[in-house]
Design a protein around this motif. Structure first.
Motif, short mmCIF file in Angstrom:
data_model
loop_
_atom_site.label_atom_id
_atom_site.label_comp_id
_atom_site.label_asym_id
_atom_site.label_seq_id
_atom_site.Cartn_x
_atom_site.Cartn_y
_atom_site.Cartn_z
N GLY A 1 -5.44 -2.13 10.20
CA GLY A 1 -4.27 -2.05 9.33
C GLY A 1 -2.99 -2.08 10.14
N PHE B 1 0.09 -4.84 10.27
CA PHE B 1 1.49 -4.43 10.10
C PHE B 1 2.35 -4.96 11.25
CE2 PHE B 1 4.02 -0.34 8.70
CZ PHE B 1 5.12 -1.12 8.42
N PRO C 1 3.66 -8.71 9.62
CA PRO C 1 4.21 -7.74 8.65
C PRO C 1 4.18 -8.26 7.21
CG PRO C 1 5.75 -8.11 10.46
CD PRO C 1 4.59 -9.01 10.70
N LYS C 2 4.46 -9.54 7.05
CA LYS C 2 4.50 -10.07 5.68
C LYS C 2 3.10 -10.04 5.06
CE LYS C 2 6.04 -13.92 2.87
NZ LYS C 2 7.36 -13.74 2.29
N TYR D 1 0.76 -7.92 5.84
CA TYR D 1 0.51 -6.50 5.56
C TYR D 1 1.17 -6.09 4.24
CZ TYR D 1 1.08 -1.40 6.16
OH TYR D 1 1.09 -0.05 5.99
N ALA D 2 2.45 -6.49 4.09
CA ALA D 2 3.20 -6.12 2.89
C ALA D 2 2.56 -6.71 1.64
CB ALA D 2 4.65 -6.59 3.03
N PHE E 1 -1.26 -5.29 1.01
CA PHE E 1 -1.41 -3.89 0.59
C PHE E 1 -0.70 -3.60 -0.72
CE2 PHE E 1 -3.30 -1.66 4.44
CZ PHE E 1 -3.76 -2.83 4.98
N SER E 2 0.43 -4.28 -0.99
CA SER E 2 1.07 -4.05 -2.29
C SER E 2 0.35 -4.84 -3.38
CB SER E 2 2.56 -4.41 -2.23
OG SER E 2 2.74 -5.78 -1.96
N TYR F 1 -2.84 -3.11 -4.58
CA TYR F 1 -2.43 -1.71 -4.66
C TYR F 1 -3.54 -0.78 -5.15
CZ TYR F 1 0.55 2.35 -5.55
OH TYR F 1 1.11 3.61 -5.53
N THR F 2 -4.06 -1.06 -6.34
CA THR F 2 -5.03 -0.13 -6.93
C THR F 2 -6.34 -0.06 -6.14
OG1 THR F 2 -3.98 -0.46 -9.06
CG2 THR F 2 -6.17 0.54 -9.08
N LEU G 1 -6.72 -0.55 -3.06
CA LEU G 1 -6.43 0.14 -1.80
C LEU G 1 -6.32 1.64 -1.98
CD1 LEU G 1 -4.80 -2.21 0.44
CD2 LEU G 1 -5.24 0.11 1.21
N MET G 2 -5.66 2.02 -3.09
CA MET G 2 -5.54 3.46 -3.37
C MET G 2 -6.94 4.05 -3.58
SD MET G 2 -2.65 4.94 -3.29
CE MET G 2 -1.10 4.30 -2.70
N LEU G 3 -7.78 3.32 -4.31
CA LEU G 3 -9.14 3.81 -4.54
C LEU G 3 -9.89 3.92 -3.21
CD1 LEU G 3 -10.11 1.83 -7.77
CD2 LEU G 3 -9.66 4.28 -7.57
#
Lengths: 434, 341
Positions: free
Chosen positions: B63, B67, B71-72, B74-75, B78-79, B82-83, B85-87
């Motif tokens: 990860g 980043f 960076p782009k 990564y952005a 991960f966005s 989102y869900t 990744l959070m899980l």
């Protein structure tokens, strides 16, 4: 609430929760390493028992620090993707270097330390905990240098619509970062010292394992005495650095609205943010603030009204957190001096022991308050003067963040409660029999 | 050139992460199936005890390197995800604390709770990582600004789900083999039996996945342009065949090594197929996040390359030391030790 506010809340919650566990890790790892070294050098079994008892508390605490740290790294991408894109060149590389040079080291050797009691030689085993301790503290340096880029961006050029790395050494030598490092580490070591004293005080009050806990108490005391003094003295320099690089934050910390020469320092202030003034200002020391901020009683200090309203940090929260931090920061060295004076009569001074027991939460509060000053005081900027927090947030759907904020809060609350239950349980239980 | 080197390093880091954390996620997933008694389960947890934390850091590094180097990407990654990744994060948090908490209180109910924590916290990352990577192979609905135009359900398409099931099974096999190597007696026999049963299922699933890959993705285009590169596919295929042979000979460590080769080979096969995109867009190839439009500055890429070339071998060396030091079988004596789970 919108994505921005929810993301800010989520990040604040995740960081503050992470930072319940990190400072104890930073300080206790070193204390446990010292205990085990003493055991290896002297063969004194008490030090071995100390290593195991405090080491167990260390491990229980460590695990939540690690798992909550992972959340933070990924939140830059999930919730702050525009920020990640804008500063990834610099900020991302510091995080990556942290993982490569420090996080690997602490995780690998902690595994070896936990499982290696009967497999590794005593010297090798002690070396493992030293590696964990050094790596944890090294890790903090990289993280704080990354944070310092948000506070005081250096070593970059704006190119291709983002901040690109221009001078790596400037990033590494960012004075703001090293001030923060000394401040955070001394705070963490103070906290660990108070943790040792507090838990020891509990057992000394119950008159159990007197020798064991007297030694533990004294180790904690020396640590806390040195570092609580350091954190207070250095905090002053750190505040001056803040005054130079982030004058709006300093103004919010002191709730100073008008720029003035010979700015006084008031002992009692009640900010009135709506009307851009203070409702109450009492007991002023003439020129006090000018002196604290710039080392001269007459130098002008900038007031909040120098900035447009949308470029000022939230005053009340910054101001109160700063007071809380400084207030506790003043109390802690006094408690340490008291303990030092009574160091050979600990069991005869139950008042001191009770005070130390109840003082355990204080360094935690001071440290959390300190981070509120640092991060809330930086608003509305995510990178000071370069990028606003509102421009940094991910283009994502509100409901996603609302869901993750609630779920993360519940999960953290649950696991935090279990972890603290375990810490209490084993702290109260005391060491294994000799 | 630097971008291409970083692209390969990016792929290698993910491959190393899947290989190392793969087996402990697999063992965690199998706890309810193989862990008949508390002792069995303790052997399973202790088989990964000294290692799982160090293994997980490869994820942080993968990860972090995304980043730093892209960076782009990564952005967007991960966005956009989102869900899931959070899980994934929730699952990894639960897994970590479960391993650490389960042995702290001597009560069957307490242990049952954390056994399930370990199982769910291991199964879910395997599934989610598979779903995420399959979707990346297929292409994400990214618009001209790199904004993800979809939701969790978008990701749960047949190919994504096939990827999820494949990862779960790959990790389960990988974990089973590690367990056969680390355990004795009944548990060892059960694990060995499971490895034999899993193998044909794995072969079938990999076959199906490769066919689906040809249908759903453009991953094979790179290979058709340079047929010589198809050699890369020979690695996992060969590993899969040799693995069965080693299982037959009960050479468990070698079989595990071949399973590692299989996982790494499949990951790299997929990643090389992506090149030069990191995250292809399914809306239009013009919107893809590629190494050219996502890379950091040359200065950052060079510094990071220096750091990586110096430190990754050092990390590999001390992690190798860790594995060698703790390579013995888990015995009664081992379970009675300090710090044992």
């Amino acid at each position: 609430m919108d994505v921005l506010m929810l993301s800010r809340l989520q990040f604040a919650m995740a960081t503050m929760f992470h930072f319940i566990f990190v400072p104890l890790t930073l300080g206790l790892s070193i204390l446990v390493a010292i205990m085990e070294t003493k055991y290896v050098r002297t063969g004194d079994e008490t030090y071995k028992r100390m290593t195991k008892f405090w080491g167990k508390l260390f491990v229980i605490n460590f695990v939540l620090g690690v798992v909550t740290g992972i959340t933070l790294e990924f939140q830059f991408g999930t919730n702050w993707s525009r920020y990640s894109e804008y500063v990834g060149d610099i900020f991302g590389s510091l995080l990556a270097i942290e993982a490569t040079t420090s996080f690997f080291l602490e995780s690998t050797f902690l595994g070896a330390w936990i499982f290696g009691w009967n497999i590794l030689s005593p010297k090798m085993h002690a070396a493992c905990i030293w590696l964990v301790a050094i790596a944890s503290n090294l890790s903090a340096a990289w993280i704080l240098l990354a944070n310092a880029f948000m506070q005081n961006p250096v070593g970059y050029v704006l190119r291709n619509g983002r901040a690109e790395l221009d001078n790596f050494f400037q990033v590494l030598l960012n004075p703001f970062g090293w001030q923060q490092y000394v401040h955070t580490l001394s705070g963490a070591f103070t906290l660990a010292g108070f943790f040792l004293m507090g838990v020891s005080a509990y057992h000394l009050l119950k008159k159990q394992n007197i020798d064991f806990f007297t030694r533990s108490f004294k180790m904690g005391m020396i640590f806390a005495l040195v570092f609580s003094a350091l954190v207070a003295l250095q905090g002053h320099h750190h505040a001056q650095e803040v005054g130079r690089t982030q004058p709006a934050k300093l103004a919010a910390m002191e709730s100073l609205w008008e720029t003035r020469e010979s700015a006084p320092m008031y002992l009692l202030v009640v900010p009135d943010e709506k009307n851009e003034k203070n409702a109450i200002e009492l007991f002023g020391i003439p020129g006090g603030l000018s002196f604290l901020a710039h080392g001269s009683f007459t130098t002008p200090v900038q007031g909040l009204k120098d900035w447009p309203a949308d470029e000022r940090p939230p005053v009340m929260l910054t101001f109160l957190s700063f007071r809380a931090m400084v207030g506790i920061g003043t109390l802690l060295p006094i408690l340490c001096i008291w303990a030092f004076l009574r160091r050979n009569k600990l069991t005869e001074t139950p008042r001191l022991l009770r005070a130390m027991l109840f003082a355990i939460p204080l360094p935690y509060l001071a440290i959390e308050a300190g981070w509120v000053v640092a991060e809330v005081g930086r608003q509305p900027w995510i990178v000071y003067g370069l990028m606003k927090t509102s421009d940094a947030v991910s283009p994502i759907v509100t409901s996603q963040v609302a869901f993750s904020l609630v779920a993360l809060t519940l999960l953290y609350a649950l696991l935090g409660a279990v972890d603290i239950y375990l810490l209490f349980k084993f702290a109260k239980k005391g060491p294994a029999e000799a | 050139m630097l971008e291409t080197i970083w692209f390969l390093l990016w792929g290698v880091l993910w491959a190393v992460y899947f290989v190392l954390d793969g087996y402990d996620l697999g063992i965690g997933t199998l706890v309810p199936f193989l862990g008949k008694s508390d002792t069995d389960r303790r052997v399973m947890f202790n088989a990964m005890g000294p290692f799982w934390d160090g293994n997980e850091v490869w994820l942080i590094t993968a990860g972090g390197v995304t980043f730093a180097a892209f960076p782009k990407a990564y952005a967007v990654m991960f966005s956009g995800l989102y869900t899931p990744l959070m899980l994934l994060l929730f699952a990894l948090i639960v897994r970590g604390v479960s391993l650490e908490f389960r042995h702290q209180v001597d009560s069957p109910a307490w242990r049952r709770v954390w056994d399930w924590g370990a199982t769910i916290g291991s199964f879910l990352p395997a599934l989610l990582l598979g779903v995420a990577f399959a979707n990346i192979f297929m292409g994400l609905p990214l618009d001209e600004n790199g904004v993800f135009q979809g939701n969790l359900l978008t990701l749960l398409n047949p190919y994504g789900l096939a990827g999820g099931v494949l990862f779960v099974l790959l990790f389960a096999m990988h974990g089973t083999l590690w367990l056969t190597f680390k355990s004795e007696g009944d548990l060892h026999q059960r694990a060995a039996g499971l490895a034999r049963k899993l193998w044909p299922v794995l072969v079938a699933l990999i076959g199906v996945f490769v066919v689906l890959t040809a249908i759903y993705t453009n991953l094979l285009v790179n290979y058709l342009l340079n047929p010589l590169m198809l050699v890369l596919l020979a690695i996992p295929v060969l590993a899969l065949i040799l693995m069965r042979q080693q299982i037959g000979k009960e050479q468990w460590l070698t079989a595990w090594g071949l399973s590692a080769t299989l996982i790494a080979g499949l990951t790299l096969f997929g990643v090389v197929g992506l090149y030069p995109a990191l995250l292809p867009s399914s809306i239009s190839p013009d919107y893809s996040i590629t190494i050219a439009n996502a890379a950091s500055s040359t200065l950052t890429l060079s510094i990071m390359l220096g750091v990586t070339l110096v430190f990754i071998p050092i990390v590999a060396a001390y992690q190798f030391w860790l594995y060698r030091t703790f390579s013995h079988k888990i015995t009664e004596k081992e379970l009675a030790q300090d710090g044992a789970y």
